[in-house]
Design an enzyme around this catalytic site. Structure first.
Site, PDB file in Angstrom:
ATOM      1  N   ASP A  11       0.893  -1.169   0.000  1.00 35.11           N
ATOM      2  CA  ASP A  11       0.000   0.000   0.000  1.00 35.11           C
ATOM      3  C   ASP A  11       0.927   1.214   0.000  1.00 35.11           C
ATOM      4  O   ASP A  11       1.641   1.448   0.974  1.00 35.11           O
ATOM      5  CB  ASP A  11      -0.876  -0.040   1.259  1.00 35.11           C
ATOM      6  CG  ASP A  11      -1.722   1.213   1.441  1.00 35.11           C
ATOM      7  OD1 ASP A  11      -1.507   2.203   0.705  1.00 35.11           O
ATOM      8  OD2 ASP A  11      -2.582   1.211   2.334  1.00 35.11           O
ATOM      9  N   HIS A  18      -8.433   5.242   2.305  1.00 39.56           N
ATOM     10  CA  HIS A  18      -7.817   3.921   2.141  1.00 39.56           C
ATOM     11  C   HIS A  18      -8.600   3.045   1.157  1.00 39.56           C
ATOM     12  O   HIS A  18      -8.547   1.830   1.248  1.00 39.56           O
ATOM     13  CB  HIS A  18      -7.756   3.207   3.490  1.00 39.56           C
ATOM     14  CG  HIS A  18      -6.777   3.809   4.468  1.00 39.56           C
ATOM     15  ND1 HIS A  18      -5.421   3.580   4.389  1.00 39.56           N
ATOM     16  CD2 HIS A  18      -6.964   4.624   5.539  1.00 39.56           C
ATOM     17  CE1 HIS A  18      -4.817   4.209   5.385  1.00 39.56           C
ATOM     18  NE2 HIS A  18      -5.731   4.858   6.097  1.00 39.56           N
ATOM     19  N   ASP A 131      -8.052  -7.091   0.615  1.00 41.12           N
ATOM     20  CA  ASP A 131      -7.835  -5.811   1.295  1.00 41.12           C
ATOM     21  C   ASP A 131      -8.695  -5.749   2.554  1.00 41.12           C
ATOM     22  O   ASP A 131      -9.801  -6.290   2.578  1.00 41.12           O
ATOM     23  CB  ASP A 131      -8.189  -4.647   0.359  1.00 41.12           C
ATOM     24  CG  ASP A 131      -7.797  -3.297   0.966  1.00 41.12           C
ATOM     25  OD1 ASP A 131      -6.707  -3.210   1.561  1.00 41.12           O
ATOM     26  OD2 ASP A 131      -8.588  -2.341   0.846  1.00 41.12           O
ATOM     27  N   TYR A 228       1.394   0.197  15.057  1.00 42.39           N
ATOM     28  CA  TYR A 228       0.395  -0.051  14.017  1.00 42.39           C
ATOM     29  C   TYR A 228       0.640   0.847  12.815  1.00 42.39           C
ATOM     30  O   TYR A 228       0.655   2.059  12.924  1.00 42.39           O
ATOM     31  CB  TYR A 228      -1.006   0.194  14.573  1.00 42.39           C
ATOM     32  CG  TYR A 228      -2.069  -0.096  13.556  1.00 42.39           C
ATOM     33  CD1 TYR A 228      -2.301  -1.400  13.139  1.00 42.39           C
ATOM     34  CD2 TYR A 228      -2.834   0.911  12.992  1.00 42.39           C
ATOM     35  CE1 TYR A 228      -3.251  -1.685  12.193  1.00 42.39           C
ATOM     36  CE2 TYR A 228      -3.797   0.645  12.052  1.00 42.39           C
ATOM     37  CZ  TYR A 228      -4.000  -0.660  11.662  1.00 42.39           C
ATOM     38  OH  TYR A 228      -4.952  -0.939  10.723  1.00 42.39           O
ATOM     39  N   LYS A 231      -2.981  -2.367   7.913  1.00 44.28           N
ATOM     40  CA  LYS A 231      -3.225  -3.810   7.947  1.00 44.28           C
ATOM     41  C   LYS A 231      -2.329  -4.506   6.937  1.00 44.28           C
ATOM     42  O   LYS A 231      -1.954  -3.944   5.915  1.00 44.28           O
ATOM     43  CB  LYS A 231      -4.683  -4.055   7.591  1.00 44.28           C
ATOM     44  CG  LYS A 231      -5.590  -4.639   8.683  1.00 44.28           C
ATOM     45  CD  LYS A 231      -4.965  -5.016   9.964  1.00 44.28           C
ATOM     46  CE  LYS A 231      -5.426  -6.386  10.396  1.00 44.28           C
ATOM     47  NZ  LYS A 231      -5.096  -6.641  11.794  1.00 44.28           N
ATOM     48  N   ARG A 265     -10.100   0.308  10.568  1.00 37.91           N
ATOM     49  CA  ARG A 265      -8.989   0.565  11.480  1.00 37.91           C
ATOM     50  C   ARG A 265      -8.281  -0.715  11.891  1.00 37.91           C
ATOM     51  O   ARG A 265      -7.665  -0.786  12.963  1.00 37.91           O
ATOM     52  CB  ARG A 265      -9.462   1.351  12.709  1.00 37.91           C
ATOM     53  CG  ARG A 265      -9.994   2.719  12.330  1.00 37.91           C
ATOM     54  CD  ARG A 265     -10.588   3.511  13.467  1.00 37.91           C
ATOM     55  NE  ARG A 265     -11.154   4.751  12.925  1.00 37.91           N
ATOM     56  CZ  ARG A 265     -10.448   5.855  12.690  1.00 37.91           C
ATOM     57  NH1 ARG A 265      -9.185   5.897  12.980  1.00 37.91           N
ATOM     58  NH2 ARG A 265     -11.029   6.903  12.163  1.00 37.91           N
TER      59      ARG A 265
HETATM   60  C1  F6R Z   1      -6.648   1.009   6.440  1.00 39.60           C
HETATM   61  C2  F6R Z   1      -7.883   0.802   7.170  1.00 39.60           C
HETATM   62  C3  F6R Z   1      -8.733   1.979   7.447  1.00 39.60           C
HETATM   63  C4  F6R Z   1      -8.075   2.991   8.382  1.00 39.60           C
HETATM   64  C5  F6R Z   1      -9.050   4.114   8.759  1.00 39.60           C
HETATM   65  C6  F6R Z   1      -8.400   5.188   9.630  1.00 39.60           C
HETATM   66  O1  F6R Z   1      -6.154  -0.163   5.917  1.00 39.60           O
HETATM   67  O2  F6R Z   1      -8.211  -0.264   7.538  1.00 39.60           O
HETATM   68  O3  F6R Z   1      -9.960   1.540   7.977  1.00 39.60           O
HETATM   69  O4  F6R Z   1      -7.581   2.359   9.516  1.00 39.60           O
HETATM   70  O5  F6R Z   1      -9.541   4.747   7.596  1.00 39.60           O
HETATM   71  O6  F6R Z   1      -7.289   5.646   8.981  1.00 39.60           O
HETATM   72  P1  F6R Z   1      -6.359   6.810   9.555  1.00 39.60           P
HETATM   73  O7  F6R Z   1      -5.993   6.411  10.947  1.00 39.60           O
HETATM   74  O8  F6R Z   1      -5.201   6.795   8.618  1.00 39.60           O
HETATM   75  O9  F6R Z   1      -7.162   8.072   9.495  1.00 39.60           O
HETATM   76 MG    MG Z   2      -3.898   2.408   3.177  1.00 47.12          MG
HETATM   77 MG    MG Z   3      -5.041  -2.092   2.161  1.00 41.94          MG
END
Ligand code: F6R
Ligand code: MG
Ligand code: MG
Length: 379
Positions: A11, A18, A131, A228, A231, A265
Site C-alpha cells: 500500500d 484507504h 484488502d 500499528y 493492515k 482501522r
Molecule cells: C486502512 C484501514 C482503514 C483505516 C481508517 C483510519 O487499511 O483499515 O480503515 O484504519 O480509515 O485511517 P487513519 O488512521 O489513517 O485516518
Molecule cells: Mg492504506
Molecule cells: Mg489495504
C-alpha cells in the site's frame, strides 16, 4: 527449467482515504516493473489492485528471495510513492518501512508470496489478493481447498490427490513453524489454523511428490514496525488442475462467506466479500473486506491473463450474504465481537487512548469510589 512466481504487494497511498489506488500511481508502478522486464530482470509482470494495495505478479528464473527481483519491486513501489506524494495520496509510502533497499523486501513492509516450480504442460494458477484483512484470512479456504473432501471432490476422486497435502503453518507471534499432514493429522492442523489471530498457513505441498501447491504472504506489518502502520493485506498463490484442486474447487470456499479480521482501522471483524476487479474498492465503513481472484495460464514463463474469476454471477449470492452479515455486525458498532478482542487491539491505535486512562483504575475489591454530595468522585 525452474520458473519462479513472485507476488509482491504494498500500500503506497490510497485514493480516496484507504479505498483505492490513483491511476497515475498505478501507471508509474507498472512503468518501472515493465522496465525491469525489458532489462531481463523478470520474464513477465502483471499488476493487480485490491482496495488501496498494488500487487506485482512476476515470473522469472532467479529463484525465491532473489534480491534483483525484490529490488525491482521495491523500486517500483518507491517511484510510485513519489507520484503518490505529489498527489498527496492518503498514507503515501505507508508500507515502505525502510529508507533504502537491503537485499530482500521481507521485513521491509511489502507482503510477499513466492514459489518455484517446473512449468507443467499447462500451468493454471490463481492469485488471490485481499484488502482490509490479514494473512490468516487464507486459513479457512486453504483447509477447504486442500483438506476438505466436502469442498474438493478431487481429494476423493483423483488418484493423484488422494494421498493428501502437507500444510506449513507458522505461529505469527514466535515465528516458529510446524508441518502437518492431511488427512492423518487433520484435527491437529485445525487446532492451530482455527486460531486465526495467531497461526497462519505459509504454504501447502502435495504429499505424494512434495510439489508446491500454494504459497501465502505471512508478513504482519504491525509486528514488523513495532507499532500499528496499517493492515497486512495478504496475497495467496494457488496452482490448479492436474493433481491440484480444480479452479472451481479452489474458488468454491469463497462462495460461502466467512468472517475475517481487519475491517475498519484493522480493528473489526467482517465478511470477506469475493468481488470482480472493478468492485475491489471497499468504501462502506472502509469495507467490508474484499478479495479478488486473478487467474493466469503460464506459457513459457509468460503470464496469460489475468482472468477476473469472481466476475461471475454465481458469486452474487455470496456477495448478498456478505452484505447481510455486514449489516448484522454493524449493528454491534464498537462492541465486541464486531470489534476485535483486547489482545488483538494491542496492535491498533487503541493503546494510545488507554495510556491516559490507565492510572484511573482502582482496585474495586478493596476500595470503592466515594462520591461527594455533588456526585463527583471524592477519592
Ligand atoms: C486502512 C484501514 C482503514 C483505516 C481508517 C483510519 O487499511 O483499515 O480503515 O484504519 O480509515 O485511517 P487513519 O488512521 O489513517 O485516518
Ligand atoms: Mg492504506
Ligand atoms: Mg489495504
Amino acid at each position: 527449467m525452474k520458473l519462479t512466481l513472485s507476488v509482491i504487494k504494498a500500500d503506497i497511498g490510497g485514493f480516496v482515504g484507504h479505498s483505492s489506488v490513483h491511476k497515475d500511481v498505478l501507471a508509474k508502478v507498472k512503468e518501472v516493473a515493465e522496465d525491469g522486464k525489458d532489462k531481463g530482470i523478470i520474464r513477465d509482470v502483471s499488476v493487480l489492485v485490491c482496495g488501496d494495495d498494488i500487487a506485482l505478479v512476476m515470473t522469472h528464473t532467479k529463484g525465491v528471495d532473489s534480491s534483483e527481483v525484490h529490488e525491482l519491486a521495491w523500486n517500483a513501489f518507491k517511484e510510485g510513492t513519489e507520484v503518490a506524494k505529489k498527489l498527496k495520496m492518503y498514507g503515501a509510502g505507508q508500507d515502505l518501512l525502510a529508507e533504502a533497499f537491503s537485499g530482500n523486501v521481507k521485513g521491509m513492509g511489502p507482503g510477499i508470496a513466492e514459489m518455484e516450480f517446473v512449468e507443467r504442460k499447462s500451468e493454471p494458477v490463481i492469485v488471490f489478493f485481499a484488502d482490509k484483512t490479514s494473512p490468516s484470512a487464507w486459513n479457512l479456504p486453504l483447509y477447504e481447498m486442500f483438506a476438505d473432501p466436502m469442498n474438493t471432490a478431487g481429494l476423493v476422486i483423483d488418484p493423484s490427490m488422494h494421498e493428501g497435502f502437507i500444510f506449513d503453518v507458522m505461529d505469527a507471534y514466535t515465528g516458529m513453524g510446524i508441518q502437518l499432514k492431511t488427512p492423518e493429522e487433520l484435527y491437529d492442523l485445525l487446532v492451530f489454523i482455527g486460531a486465526t489471530s495467531r497461526y497462519v498457513v505459509r504454504a501447502v505441498y502435495r504429499k505424494s511428490d512434495g510439489e508446491i501447491a500454494a504459497a501465502a504472504s505471512t508478513q504482519k506489518l504491525s509486528f514488523m514496525a513495532g507499532r500499528y502502520v496499517g493492515k497486512d493485506d495478504p496475497v495467496l498463490i494457488v496452482r490448479a488442475q492436474s493433481g491440484f484442486p480444480a479452479v472451481g474447487e479452489i474458488l468454491e470456499p469463497f462462495a460461502r462467506p466467512w468472517l475475517v479480521e481487519g475491517w475498519m482501522r484493522g480493528s473489526h471483524t467482517g465478511p470477506l466479500m469475493p468481488v470482480a476487479f472493478k468492485n475491489a474498492k471497499p468504501t462502506r465503513f472502509d469495507g467490508p473486506p474484499r478479495v479478488i481472484a486473478a487467474g493466469y495460464q503460464i506459457a513459457d514463463g509468460y503470464l496469460i491473463g489475468p482472468s477476473d474469476l469472481f466476475d461471475d454471477p454465481a458469486f452474487d449470492h455470496a456477495r448478498e450474504e456478505c452484505n447481510k452479515m455486514a449489516n448484522i455486525l454493524r449493528r454491534q458498532g464498537i462492541f465486541e465481537p464486531h470489534r476485535l478482542p483486547p489482545e488483538e487491539m494491542e496492535y491498533t491505535t487503541l493503546p494510545k487512548v488507554l495510556e491516559k486512562l490507565k492510572d484511573r483504575f482502582k482496585l474495586v475489591e478493596t476500595k470503592k469510589p466515594k462520591f461527594s454530595s455533588e456526585g463527583e468522585i471524592a477519592e
